[in-house]
Scaffold this motif. Sequence first.
Motif, mmCIF file in Angstrom:
data_model
loop_
_atom_site.group_PDB
_atom_site.id
_atom_site.type_symbol
_atom_site.label_atom_id
_atom_site.label_comp_id
_atom_site.label_asym_id
_atom_site.label_seq_id
_atom_site.Cartn_x
_atom_site.Cartn_y
_atom_site.Cartn_z
ATOM 1 N N UNK A 69 -2.761 -8.482 4.649
ATOM 2 C CA UNK A 69 -3.699 -7.371 4.820
ATOM 3 C C UNK A 69 -3.114 -6.134 4.155
ATOM 4 N N UNK A 70 -3.910 -5.105 3.978
ATOM 5 C CA UNK A 70 -3.444 -3.968 3.197
ATOM 6 C C UNK A 70 -2.293 -3.210 3.846
ATOM 7 N N UNK A 71 -2.151 -3.234 5.154
ATOM 8 C CA UNK A 71 -0.961 -2.604 5.745
ATOM 9 C C UNK A 71 0.294 -3.369 5.329
ATOM 10 N N UNK A 72 0.203 -4.677 5.231
ATOM 11 C CA UNK A 72 1.317 -5.490 4.756
ATOM 12 C C UNK A 72 1.581 -5.296 3.276
ATOM 13 N N UNK A 73 0.533 -4.991 2.526
ATOM 14 C CA UNK A 73 0.704 -4.658 1.112
ATOM 15 C C UNK A 73 1.646 -3.468 0.989
ATOM 16 N N UNK A 74 1.445 -2.486 1.844
ATOM 17 C CA UNK A 74 2.310 -1.305 1.824
ATOM 18 C C UNK A 74 3.764 -1.645 2.084
ATOM 19 N N UNK A 75 4.008 -2.537 3.020
ATOM 20 C CA UNK A 75 5.396 -2.887 3.336
ATOM 21 C C UNK A 75 6.016 -3.798 2.278
ATOM 22 N N UNK A 76 5.202 -4.373 1.412
ATOM 23 C CA UNK A 76 5.738 -5.290 0.395
ATOM 24 C C UNK A 76 5.836 -4.658 -0.991
ATOM 25 N N UNK A 77 5.578 -3.369 -1.104
ATOM 26 C CA UNK A 77 5.556 -2.732 -2.420
ATOM 27 C C UNK A 77 6.857 -2.878 -3.194
ATOM 28 N N UNK A 78 7.989 -2.762 -2.536
ATOM 29 C CA UNK A 78 9.250 -2.895 -3.269
ATOM 30 C C UNK A 78 9.363 -4.279 -3.904
ATOM 31 N N UNK A 79 9.039 -5.319 -3.158
ATOM 32 C CA UNK A 79 9.098 -6.674 -3.709
ATOM 33 C C UNK A 79 8.088 -6.859 -4.839
ATOM 34 N N UNK A 80 6.904 -6.305 -4.676
ATOM 35 C CA UNK A 80 5.876 -6.438 -5.720
ATOM 36 C C UNK A 80 6.320 -5.726 -6.999
ATOM 37 N N UNK A 81 6.737 -4.465 -6.875
ATOM 38 C CA UNK A 81 7.039 -3.662 -8.060
ATOM 39 C C UNK A 81 8.376 -4.006 -8.701
ATOM 40 N N UNK A 82 9.420 -4.212 -7.888
ATOM 41 C CA UNK A 82 10.749 -4.419 -8.474
ATOM 42 C C UNK A 82 11.047 -5.893 -8.756
ATOM 43 N N UNK A 83 10.153 -6.768 -8.388
ATOM 44 C CA UNK A 83 10.371 -8.190 -8.652
ATOM 45 C C UNK A 83 9.190 -8.764 -9.440
ATOM 46 N N UNK A 123 -1.481 -1.094 -10.758
ATOM 47 C CA UNK A 123 -1.644 -2.521 -10.488
ATOM 48 C C UNK A 123 -3.098 -2.909 -10.757
ATOM 49 N N UNK A 124 -3.319 -3.910 -11.588
ATOM 50 C CA UNK A 124 -4.693 -4.354 -11.812
ATOM 51 C C UNK A 124 -5.277 -4.932 -10.524
ATOM 52 N N UNK A 125 -6.569 -4.694 -10.315
ATOM 53 C CA UNK A 125 -7.186 -5.196 -9.082
ATOM 54 C C UNK A 125 -8.658 -5.498 -9.312
ATOM 55 N N UNK A 126 -9.170 -6.340 -8.426
ATOM 56 C CA UNK A 126 -10.598 -6.640 -8.340
ATOM 57 C C UNK A 126 -10.986 -6.389 -6.891
ATOM 58 N N UNK A 127 -11.904 -5.469 -6.674
ATOM 59 C CA UNK A 127 -12.433 -5.195 -5.336
ATOM 60 C C UNK A 127 -13.727 -5.992 -5.194
ATOM 61 N N UNK A 148 -0.128 -11.700 -17.419
ATOM 62 C CA UNK A 148 1.293 -11.917 -17.086
ATOM 63 C C UNK A 148 1.756 -10.832 -16.112
ATOM 64 N N UNK A 149 1.003 -10.728 -15.026
ATOM 65 C CA UNK A 149 1.233 -9.669 -14.052
ATOM 66 C C UNK A 149 0.591 -10.054 -12.728
#
Length: 162
Positions: A69-83, A123-127, A148-149
């Motif tokens: 969920x989007x609250x979890x997206x917030x807590x995972x930003x470091x893993x998403x962006x730096x990895x 970050x590319x997205x589709x709503x 590739x992202x």
Amino acid sequence: MMTGSRFCGLLADAGYDFFSGVPDSTFGAAFACLEADRARYLPAPREDLAVGAGVGAWLGGRRPAVLMQNSGFGTSLNAILSLAVLYQVPMLLIVGWRGHGPDAPEHVQTGRTMLDVLRALELPFVAAEPETVEADVARAAAEPAARRSPVVLLLREGMVKG
């Protein structure tokens, strides 16, 4: 609206063969479908760990999707962006868009600012929209490999049911 089975089928048809995530009521029917297939689904206690598992799956030759969920997206930003972003890992991030409409107070600000956050992070997205949800899922599923992202697919309450 689509069923959880249809949602899982669209992702399988697009080649996704590894799923990890933290359950979210926004698309609980999809989790029910995925949890029945332990060869493809790895439950995660935290969203950043699910992202890490997805990266590992990609390194092992699989095509990953991570659910949260989007609250979890917030807590995972470091893993998403730096990895995932840094190493151009093509993964689909399926995010339940809590707070898009009336919701619990803790979800309102996150929901209201979600698109701004994604744009600021580039970050590319589709709503997904209710009228075009199946086409939106199919479009989002094709994007990570082409770019590739990581690509975010935002799903609102009620889009995946039963």
